[in-house]
Design a protein around this motif. Structure first.
Motif, PDB file in Angstrom:
ATOM      1  N   THR A 182       0.852  -1.182   0.000  1.00  0.00           N
ATOM      2  CA  THR A 182       0.000   0.000   0.000  1.00  0.00           C
ATOM      3  C   THR A 182       0.889   1.233   0.000  1.00  0.00           C
ATOM      4  O   THR A 182       1.783   1.362   0.845  1.00  0.00           O
ATOM      5  CB  THR A 182      -0.904   0.022   1.250  1.00  0.00           C
ATOM      6  N   PHE A 183       0.649   2.131  -0.951  1.00  0.00           N
ATOM      7  CA  PHE A 183       1.377   3.388  -1.053  1.00  0.00           C
ATOM      8  C   PHE A 183       0.454   4.500  -0.574  1.00  0.00           C
ATOM      9  O   PHE A 183      -0.693   4.597  -1.026  1.00  0.00           O
ATOM     10  CB  PHE A 183       1.794   3.647  -2.501  1.00  0.00           C
ATOM     11  N   LEU A 184       0.947   5.330   0.335  1.00  0.00           N
ATOM     12  CA  LEU A 184       0.156   6.421   0.899  1.00  0.00           C
ATOM     13  C   LEU A 184       0.908   7.738   0.729  1.00  0.00           C
ATOM     14  O   LEU A 184       2.148   7.747   0.652  1.00  0.00           O
ATOM     15  CB  LEU A 184      -0.121   6.175   2.377  1.00  0.00           C
ATOM     16  N   GLU A 185       0.155   8.839   0.700  1.00  0.00           N
ATOM     17  CA  GLU A 185       0.776  10.141   0.497  1.00  0.00           C
ATOM     18  C   GLU A 185      -0.026  11.243   1.176  1.00  0.00           C
ATOM     19  O   GLU A 185      -1.192  11.060   1.538  1.00  0.00           O
ATOM     20  CB  GLU A 185       0.887  10.455  -0.990  1.00  0.00           C
ATOM     21  N   MET A 186       0.644  12.404   1.284  1.00  0.00           N
ATOM     22  CA  MET A 186       0.009  13.622   1.767  1.00  0.00           C
ATOM     23  C   MET A 186       0.639  14.768   0.971  1.00  0.00           C
ATOM     24  O   MET A 186       1.862  14.838   0.842  1.00  0.00           O
ATOM     25  CB  MET A 186       0.259  13.796   3.269  1.00  0.00           C
ATOM     26  N   HIS A 187      -0.211  15.644   0.415  1.00  0.00           N
ATOM     27  CA  HIS A 187       0.264  16.754  -0.404  1.00  0.00           C
ATOM     28  C   HIS A 187       0.203  18.109   0.285  1.00  0.00           C
ATOM     29  O   HIS A 187       0.708  19.083  -0.251  1.00  0.00           O
ATOM     30  CB  HIS A 187      -0.557  16.837  -1.706  1.00  0.00           C
ATOM     31  N   ASP A 188      -0.425  18.169   1.444  1.00  0.00           N
ATOM     32  CA  ASP A 188      -0.611  19.451   2.106  1.00  0.00           C
ATOM     33  C   ASP A 188      -0.550  19.223   3.615  1.00  0.00           C
ATOM     34  O   ASP A 188      -1.263  18.356   4.136  1.00  0.00           O
ATOM     35  CB  ASP A 188      -1.982  20.019   1.708  1.00  0.00           C
TER      36      ASP A 188
END
Length: 159
Positions: free
Chosen positions: A4-10
């Motif tokens: 599982t790949f997770l991200e946050m842009h802000d």
């Protein structure tokens, strides 16, 4: 096995969990031997094997890279966990994150993850991301989601 790949842009998406444990300290440290020890101790229960063949020179090179920052969680002299942030351009990857078996399930993961997200954003990130696999602690993905990270890719591998 799934990844599982997770991200946050802000950073405003970060749902912080405060660090409330005065008996447990989070410190940034730079010592290749510590990276090697933490990787082995934290990863032992979760099948972390990608670095098992690294030489001392490879550990020195990696941990000495200014694009890598390492944090350690300790209660007194006891290692409780560690995390590595790795920066490439504006992106910061939470490359490794975890607690030792004696400290897993003790309520440290959410606050520790929040601290690492704050450190990543403070390092000038434009995106923070990580990946985890189905061999990791069952609470890992729920913790990442609770802090505001979102899934951007799922990969199923047939072994």
């Amino acid at each position: 096995m799934g990844t599982t790949f997770l991200e946050m842009h802000d950073p405003s998406a970060h749902r912080r969990k405060p660090w409330t444990r005065s008996d447990v300290m989070i410190t940034e440290e730079r010592d290749w031997r510590l990276n090697r020890t933490c990787y082995a101790r934290v990863g032992a229960g979760w099948s972390w094997t990608a670095r098992s063949g690294w030489t001392e020179d490879r550990w020195r090179e990696y941990a000495g890279d200014p694009k890598v920052r390492t944090w350690v969680v300790r209660r007194g002299n006891d290692l409780a966990g560690y995390a590595e942030l790795r920066r490439e351009g504006g992106e910061v990857e939470l490359a490794y994150f975890g607690l030792t078996p004696d400290f897993t399930g003790k309520g440290l993961g959410g606050g520790f993850l929040s601290r690492m997200l704050d450190e990543a954003w403070g390092w000038g990130a434009t995106r923070v991301w990580l990946h985890t696999c189905s061999l990791d602690h069952p609470g890992a993905v729920p913790n990442y989601l609770a802090r505001g990270l979102t899934v951007w890719k799922l990969v199923e591998e047939i072994l």
